[in-house]
Design a protein around this motif. Sequence first.
Motif, PDB file in Angstrom:
ATOM      1  N   ALA A  99     -39.972  12.804 -33.148  1.00  0.00           N
ATOM      2  CA  ALA A  99     -39.264  13.999 -32.665  1.00  0.00           C
ATOM      3  C   ALA A  99     -39.026  13.934 -31.170  1.00  0.00           C
ATOM      4  O   ALA A  99     -37.929  14.225 -30.677  1.00  0.00           O
ATOM      5  N   TRP A 100     -40.047  13.537 -30.436  1.00  0.00           N
ATOM      6  CA  TRP A 100     -39.936  13.556 -28.968  1.00  0.00           C
ATOM      7  C   TRP A 100     -39.042  12.419 -28.477  1.00  0.00           C
ATOM      8  O   TRP A 100     -38.397  12.552 -27.438  1.00  0.00           O
ATOM      9  N   TRP A 101     -38.988  11.320 -29.221  1.00  0.00           N
ATOM     10  CA  TRP A 101     -38.045  10.256 -28.862  1.00  0.00           C
ATOM     11  C   TRP A 101     -36.611  10.783 -28.941  1.00  0.00           C
ATOM     12  O   TRP A 101     -35.825  10.614 -28.007  1.00  0.00           O
ATOM     13  N   HIS A 102     -36.273  11.430 -30.030  1.00  0.00           N
ATOM     14  CA  HIS A 102     -34.903  11.920 -30.213  1.00  0.00           C
ATOM     15  C   HIS A 102     -34.571  13.054 -29.251  1.00  0.00           C
ATOM     16  O   HIS A 102     -33.426  13.175 -28.795  1.00  0.00           O
ATOM     17  N   LYS A 227     -49.079  14.339 -52.469  1.00  0.00           N
ATOM     18  CA  LYS A 227     -48.706  14.059 -51.084  1.00  0.00           C
ATOM     19  C   LYS A 227     -48.033  12.689 -51.003  1.00  0.00           C
ATOM     20  O   LYS A 227     -48.456  11.741 -51.643  1.00  0.00           O
ATOM     21  N   TYR A 228     -46.972  12.645 -50.211  1.00  0.00           N
ATOM     22  CA  TYR A 228     -46.332  11.378 -49.894  1.00  0.00           C
ATOM     23  C   TYR A 228     -46.660  11.068 -48.436  1.00  0.00           C
ATOM     24  O   TYR A 228     -46.376  11.877 -47.563  1.00  0.00           O
ATOM     25  N   ASN A 229     -47.257   9.920 -48.207  1.00  0.00           N
ATOM     26  CA  ASN A 229     -47.635   9.555 -46.834  1.00  0.00           C
ATOM     27  C   ASN A 229     -46.803   8.374 -46.377  1.00  0.00           C
ATOM     28  O   ASN A 229     -46.707   7.366 -47.078  1.00  0.00           O
ATOM     29  N   THR A 230     -46.182   8.509 -45.212  1.00  0.00           N
ATOM     30  CA  THR A 230     -45.396   7.411 -44.644  1.00  0.00           C
ATOM     31  C   THR A 230     -45.418   7.502 -43.130  1.00  0.00           C
ATOM     32  O   THR A 230     -45.592   8.583 -42.567  1.00  0.00           O
ATOM     33  N   ASN A 231     -45.268   6.368 -42.483  1.00  0.00           N
ATOM     34  CA  ASN A 231     -45.177   6.363 -41.015  1.00  0.00           C
ATOM     35  C   ASN A 231     -43.738   6.182 -40.550  1.00  0.00           C
ATOM     36  O   ASN A 231     -43.481   5.912 -39.382  1.00  0.00           O
ATOM     37  N   SER A 232     -42.786   6.332 -41.477  1.00  0.00           N
ATOM     38  CA  SER A 232     -41.364   6.131 -41.167  1.00  0.00           C
ATOM     39  C   SER A 232     -40.599   7.434 -41.335  1.00  0.00           C
ATOM     40  O   SER A 232     -40.606   8.028 -42.428  1.00  0.00           O
ATOM     41  N   LEU A 233     -39.923   7.885 -40.282  1.00  0.00           N
ATOM     42  CA  LEU A 233     -39.117   9.095 -40.377  1.00  0.00           C
ATOM     43  C   LEU A 233     -37.965   8.901 -41.358  1.00  0.00           C
ATOM     44  O   LEU A 233     -37.635   9.815 -42.126  1.00  0.00           O
ATOM     45  N   TYR A 249     -42.494  20.075 -39.734  1.00  0.00           N
ATOM     46  CA  TYR A 249     -42.060  19.240 -38.608  1.00  0.00           C
ATOM     47  C   TYR A 249     -41.590  20.154 -37.479  1.00  0.00           C
ATOM     48  O   TYR A 249     -41.221  21.310 -37.709  1.00  0.00           O
ATOM     49  N   PRO A 250     -41.592  19.659 -36.239  1.00  0.00           N
ATOM     50  CA  PRO A 250     -41.176  20.495 -35.108  1.00  0.00           C
ATOM     51  C   PRO A 250     -39.808  21.141 -35.319  1.00  0.00           C
ATOM     52  O   PRO A 250     -38.849  20.484 -35.718  1.00  0.00           O
ATOM     53  N   ALA A 251     -39.739  22.439 -35.058  1.00  0.00           N
ATOM     54  CA  ALA A 251     -38.506  23.194 -35.262  1.00  0.00           C
ATOM     55  C   ALA A 251     -37.361  22.665 -34.415  1.00  0.00           C
ATOM     56  O   ALA A 251     -36.186  22.813 -34.778  1.00  0.00           O
TER      57      ALA A 251
END
Length: 306
Positions: A99-102, A227-233, A249-251
């Motif tokens: 989120a912060w990258w984008h 639950k689905y767990n992933t490290n990929s957006l 996720y962040p608004a």
Amino acid sequence: MFKLMLQFIQVAKTQNVTQAANQLCLSQPTLSHNMHKLEEKLGTKLFNRNSKGITLTSSGELLYEQAKMMQHLYENTLHKLEKHKLRHQTELKIGCGDAWWHLFVRDCVQDFRQAYPQSNITIDVGDHLQLMNLLLSDEISIFVGHEILGLAQSEDILFHPLFTSQEEVFVRQGHPLIGVNCSNEDIARFPSVDLGASKSRFAHLVQEQNEKLTSFQKRHYLQEKVKYNTNSLATAIDLLQTSDAILPYPASMKDYFARFDLVPLQMQECFSTATIGAYLHKDSQQNAESSELLAQFKVLCNNLTW
């Protein structure tokens, strides 16, 4: 020997020992002596000397051409060494969440790249625990992410708060909860996407979870829940688009997710809030690049209107 060659180049260029000596800040007798010494070392005559001055012999002409090439190579090597030194002196190793990258880190890195075009830049994008592990191992020097609640005390790490972020719950268009004023119990009935690294892998970074974290787990991530767990957006977005899963996720990513037809649910209360900031290894306080980037973050975040 190299010093003699540089002096020879100047004499050959001017074809006047006195003028060359002045340019080299040497006395004329010293420079004349050095040229005789060079001829002795090479075993050949380099100059034709007469009352009108000096000219180069055929050996002198050959040496002059080769010496100029040597001088150019030497100066080019010094230039490359300086660029190499600068590249590593201004190297930037940064981490952040997706989120912060984008939202703003990408722009700051772009500004840094323009200011230091010769610098190496390493960017790790991932979960805050994963990035903390990289920071502690000195693989990155700064990262932007959630304040880690229950973080094991470390005198080597400094946290600089930047802003407070609210989370919303994102789902696909057409999700059964669209149009519903949702409670926490409503969303608990649906699978959730957990975007981040495996918690067990970095459990050593967090002390025993406090009541707030335990409550959060009980309310939103029930043991029996899928639950689905992933490290990929990108993978998380695919999972949302093809299932009834939810993603807290962040608004501030609302506009980004809209490109993929993902929308926030209407919640009866704010899902959660978190403090977002920059973590630095204490030694990085002496790192001018990390400090400069932190200052950019603070200025940019003060002007954000999310």
